[in-house]
Design a protein around this motif. Sequence first.
Motif, PDB file in Angstrom:
ATOM      1  N   ALA A 158       6.238   5.688  89.312  1.00  0.00           N
ATOM      2  CA  ALA A 158       6.643   7.083  89.140  1.00  0.00           C
ATOM      3  C   ALA A 158       7.895   7.168  88.275  1.00  0.00           C
ATOM      4  O   ALA A 158       7.989   7.996  87.358  1.00  0.00           O
ATOM      5  CB  ALA A 158       6.897   7.733  90.504  1.00  0.00           C
ATOM      6  N   LEU A 159       8.861   6.300  88.531  1.00  0.00           N
ATOM      7  CA  LEU A 159      10.090   6.286  87.729  1.00  0.00           C
ATOM      8  C   LEU A 159       9.779   5.960  86.271  1.00  0.00           C
ATOM      9  O   LEU A 159      10.284   6.610  85.345  1.00  0.00           O
ATOM     10  CB  LEU A 159      11.079   5.264  88.302  1.00  0.00           C
ATOM     11  CG  LEU A 159      11.805   5.683  89.588  1.00  0.00           C
ATOM     12  CD1 LEU A 159      12.456   4.471  90.256  1.00  0.00           C
ATOM     13  CD2 LEU A 159      12.867   6.739  89.283  1.00  0.00           C
ATOM     14  N   ILE A 160       8.943   4.937  86.076  1.00  0.00           N
ATOM     15  CA  ILE A 160       8.609   4.531  84.706  1.00  0.00           C
ATOM     16  C   ILE A 160       7.809   5.614  83.994  1.00  0.00           C
ATOM     17  O   ILE A 160       8.056   5.939  82.825  1.00  0.00           O
ATOM     18  CB  ILE A 160       7.828   3.199  84.729  1.00  0.00           C
ATOM     19  CG1 ILE A 160       8.721   2.070  85.268  1.00  0.00           C
ATOM     20  CG2 ILE A 160       7.313   2.848  83.345  1.00  0.00           C
ATOM     21  CD1 ILE A 160       7.964   0.784  85.562  1.00  0.00           C
ATOM     22  N   THR A 161       6.840   6.206  84.696  1.00  0.00           N
ATOM     23  CA  THR A 161       5.962   7.197  84.079  1.00  0.00           C
ATOM     24  C   THR A 161       6.721   8.467  83.710  1.00  0.00           C
ATOM     25  O   THR A 161       6.558   9.007  82.614  1.00  0.00           O
ATOM     26  CB  THR A 161       4.798   7.545  85.020  1.00  0.00           C
ATOM     27  OG1 THR A 161       4.087   6.342  85.346  1.00  0.00           O
ATOM     28  CG2 THR A 161       3.839   8.523  84.364  1.00  0.00           C
ATOM     29  N   PHE A 162       7.546   8.970  84.611  1.00  0.00           N
ATOM     30  CA  PHE A 162       8.272  10.206  84.341  1.00  0.00           C
ATOM     31  C   PHE A 162       9.433  10.011  83.370  1.00  0.00           C
ATOM     32  O   PHE A 162       9.691  10.877  82.527  1.00  0.00           O
ATOM     33  CB  PHE A 162       8.813  10.798  85.648  1.00  0.00           C
ATOM     34  CG  PHE A 162       7.809  11.610  86.408  1.00  0.00           C
ATOM     35  CD1 PHE A 162       7.488  12.898  86.004  1.00  0.00           C
ATOM     36  CD2 PHE A 162       7.177  11.090  87.528  1.00  0.00           C
ATOM     37  CE1 PHE A 162       6.562  13.656  86.704  1.00  0.00           C
ATOM     38  CE2 PHE A 162       6.252  11.841  88.239  1.00  0.00           C
ATOM     39  CZ  PHE A 162       5.941  13.125  87.820  1.00  0.00           C
ATOM     40  N   LEU A 163      10.137   8.888  83.484  1.00  0.00           N
ATOM     41  CA  LEU A 163      11.368   8.715  82.715  1.00  0.00           C
ATOM     42  C   LEU A 163      11.176   7.958  81.412  1.00  0.00           C
ATOM     43  O   LEU A 163      11.991   8.079  80.501  1.00  0.00           O
ATOM     44  CB  LEU A 163      12.418   7.996  83.566  1.00  0.00           C
ATOM     45  CG  LEU A 163      12.792   8.679  84.891  1.00  0.00           C
ATOM     46  CD1 LEU A 163      13.844   7.847  85.631  1.00  0.00           C
ATOM     47  CD2 LEU A 163      13.296  10.092  84.658  1.00  0.00           C
ATOM     48  N   LYS A 164      10.083   7.191  81.298  1.00  0.00           N
ATOM     49  CA  LYS A 164       9.956   6.364  80.100  1.00  0.00           C
ATOM     50  C   LYS A 164       8.589   6.476  79.425  1.00  0.00           C
ATOM     51  O   LYS A 164       8.493   6.883  78.271  1.00  0.00           O
ATOM     52  CB  LYS A 164      10.241   4.901  80.453  1.00  0.00           C
ATOM     53  CG  LYS A 164      10.411   4.015  79.243  1.00  0.00           C
ATOM     54  CD  LYS A 164      11.014   2.671  79.621  1.00  0.00           C
ATOM     55  CE  LYS A 164      11.316   1.862  78.363  1.00  0.00           C
ATOM     56  NZ  LYS A 164      11.950   0.565  78.709  1.00  0.00           N
TER      57      LYS A 164
END
Length: 727
Positions: A42-48
Motif C-alpha cells: 500500500a505504501l509503495i503503490t500510493f506513494l511511489k
Amino acid sequence: MKIDFIKIKNFRKLNSCKIEFSEKETIFVGANNSGKTTAMDALITFLKRKEFKTQDFTISNWTKLNKIAETWVTKSDLIEEDKSLKLLEPYLPSLDLWIHAENSELRYVSHLIPTLDWKGGLLGIRLILQPKNIEILIEDYIIARNKVIKLNADSGKKIDLWPKDFWQFCDRKLNTLFEIKTYILDPTKYNIDQELTDYNIAFEGNPLNGLIKIDTINAQRGFSDVNSDNLESQNAKNLSSQLRSYYDNHLNPTTDPTGNDLDALNSLNKAQAAFDKNLQVRFKESLGELEGLNYPGFGNPQITLSSLIKASDGLDHDSAVRYQIDKGITLPEKYNGLGYQNLISIIFKLIRYRDEWMRKGKLTNDKIDIIEPLHLVLIEEPEAHLHAQVQQVFIKKAYSVLRKHSDLEEEKHFNTQLIISTHSSYIAHQKFESLRYFKRNNSLKIPTSEVISLKSVFDGSKSLEKETEKFVVRYLNTTHNDLFFADAAILVEGPAERMLIPHFIKNKHEVLDSCYITILEIGGSHAHRLKALIEKLGLITLIITDIDAVEKIIDNYKNAPKEVFVKCQPKKGFNQKTNNDTLKEWNPKLHDVSKLLELESKGKVLKNNPIRVAYQTEIDINGTKTYPYTFEDALVLENVELFKKIIKPKGLLKKMVEAAKETKMENVAVEAFKAINADGAKKAEFALDVLYFENPENLNTPKYIEEGLNWVEEKLTSNKNLKFPKS
C-alpha cells in the motif's frame, strides 16, 4: 519532520487500519497472511508506483461496486445522485498520511496547511484512487455492458462476455479511467475517519514532491546459487552491477571532474593511447585483406580502430567484486555465500539511497535538486538468506547506516524513517517498541486485519505495568521466541513440558502439527505477566501450568509457632489453596483447589479472549481416583505400565520407575509426589531420560494437556483462514 501514522482503507485485506510509525524504525510483524506485505505494498503503490490492479481493492467491496455500476445500466434516466462520486468513495482504496512538522519547517509544508492558524503539529492528506472523470467512466461502462446485453439478446444465448460486471470492466481499464487524487485533511479531526466534501479540492500534481524521498528493497533481491540453471537467476543483478551504478552516479571522474580526478583521467588517457597503438599494429594484416575486396574504395571511409576505456568498465564484469581468502588468493563474488551477498547488497543499497538523498556525487545539480526533509526506506523481509546472528547485526546497524553522513548524524532538519516487514523473531525481538503487530480477524466472511502498536500494550505511567513491561521485553529478548508470527501459542510450566509436548503434538494432533505453534517456557509464577501482551494480540493461547496445591500447617520449629503453607497432593474438600499466580490472578482467578478440580472445561476459557488454561485434574484408573501435582507425576500416573518396564534408569526417572511399581495406585501417586518434590529433583533431566528410554509415540498424553490441545485444535480448525490436510 516525521510521518506520525497512516490509515489504510479498502486496500486488499486491510479494510480499515491505522499504523503508527516510530521515529526511527518501525517493524511489521504477524503470522502468515496477516497483512504485513499488504501494508508495504500500500505504501509503495500510493506513494511511489501509483498503479493499481482490481485485486488491490478489498475483495468484498466489489459486490457493492458491481451493484452501484449495474444501476447505471438498468436505470433508464440517471439523476445526479446516481452519478455521484460519493457512492463509490466508501469502497475505493485510500491512504491517509499524517505528517508531524514544526513551524520552522513551514517552507516544506505550506501547500498542505488548511488554515493560517496552523502553528506546527499534524498535517494530513488523503491519497485515494478515484475516477479521472466520473461521467466518462459511467458512459464507457454503459456502452460496454449494453453491447454485451444486445449481443446476447440478438443471439438468444446467455454467454459470459466481457464485461460481465464492473469488476471485469475495471480489470482492463482501471489505470486508464482511475488515478490517485490527493486532498487535504483537517488536522483537528485526526482521530476520526473524515469524509471528503465538495469543499475538498484535489491537488494538481504530486504534493509529496520535494517533501519525502521514498526508497524500497523488496524481498526478491535476485541472488542465486552459482550452480543454478534458472535463467531468471542468472540474469539477476549482482553486487558488481550495484557498485558500478553507484560509481557512475557518485564517483566517476569523467563526470564534472575535480582536481582530485585529474591523475586518474591522465592515466586512463595514456592507457587508451597505448592500447590504440597496439590495436593498429595487431589488426594491420587483417584489415589489409579487406583491400582485396575493393573496400574501402571510393566514397567509403577508411577503417581505423580506437579503443574506449571508461572508468566504470573495470566494474562491468562478474568478477569485479572479489573476496580475499588468503594473501594473493581471491574468489569472484558469485562463489561467496548467499547470506553474505545478501547482507552486503542490502547495506550497500542503504548507503546508495542515503547518498542519493544527500545529493552526494557527480550527477548532482544543486541548482535544481532540493533535498527532501524526510527519507522513507521500506525493506521487505531482510532476513532472506541471513543466518540468525547476521539478522541481529543487520537490525542493529541498518538505521545507523542510513544516518552515517555529516549532514545527518546531528542534523535535525533531515529525518529518516525505516520500515521493515519481517518473519524473523531475531529481528523482531531487538526492537519491542517498534513492533506493529498485524492481527488477523477471521470472524468476517472475508478475513481482514487490524494493526496493534505494541508500545501501547503497557501503561508506562503506572509503576507496576512499567516493571511488567521490563520483564516482558527482557524475557522476549532472551528467548528469541516467535510469538508474533504464530497461529497459536502454548505457555508451559517447565523444561519437561517444553521437550515432550512437541512430541504429543507431532504424534497425536495432525492439525496442530500443520500449524505454526510457538511453545514458551515461562512457568506458572510468571505466565500471568504476559497477560496484557497476549490479550492485546488476541492470539489463540493455551496455558499449561501446575495446580501447585498447598495446605496450611502450624510451624512448631520456631520459637513462636505460626501458620505456614506447604506443598501437598491435591485433594477435594481439604481446604487446600493454589500457589500458582496464573490461576489466581489471570485465569480462572480461583484460589480454592477444590473449585479448580471441579471446574468444567468451558470455565477454563476467558470470556472475551481465545485463552484457555490447563492444569492437573482428576485421573480415574480402574476406579481409583488420584490427583497429580505436576506434569511429571501426571505423566507417570497415565503411563504406569510403560514406566515399569524401563531398565536401569537414573536420577529422578529411577525414583519415578520405583513409584510406578507400587501395587496400589494411591501409593504410586504418593511416591511420585515425593520424588518430584525431593531436593535436587531435575525435571529437565527427567524429560531427556524419558525420551532416551521410551519412544514418545508410545506415551499417553496427560488428560489435562490432551483436553487443552484439543481446544487449540478446535479453535484453529474454526479459523476460516487456515486450511489443514485431511487425515
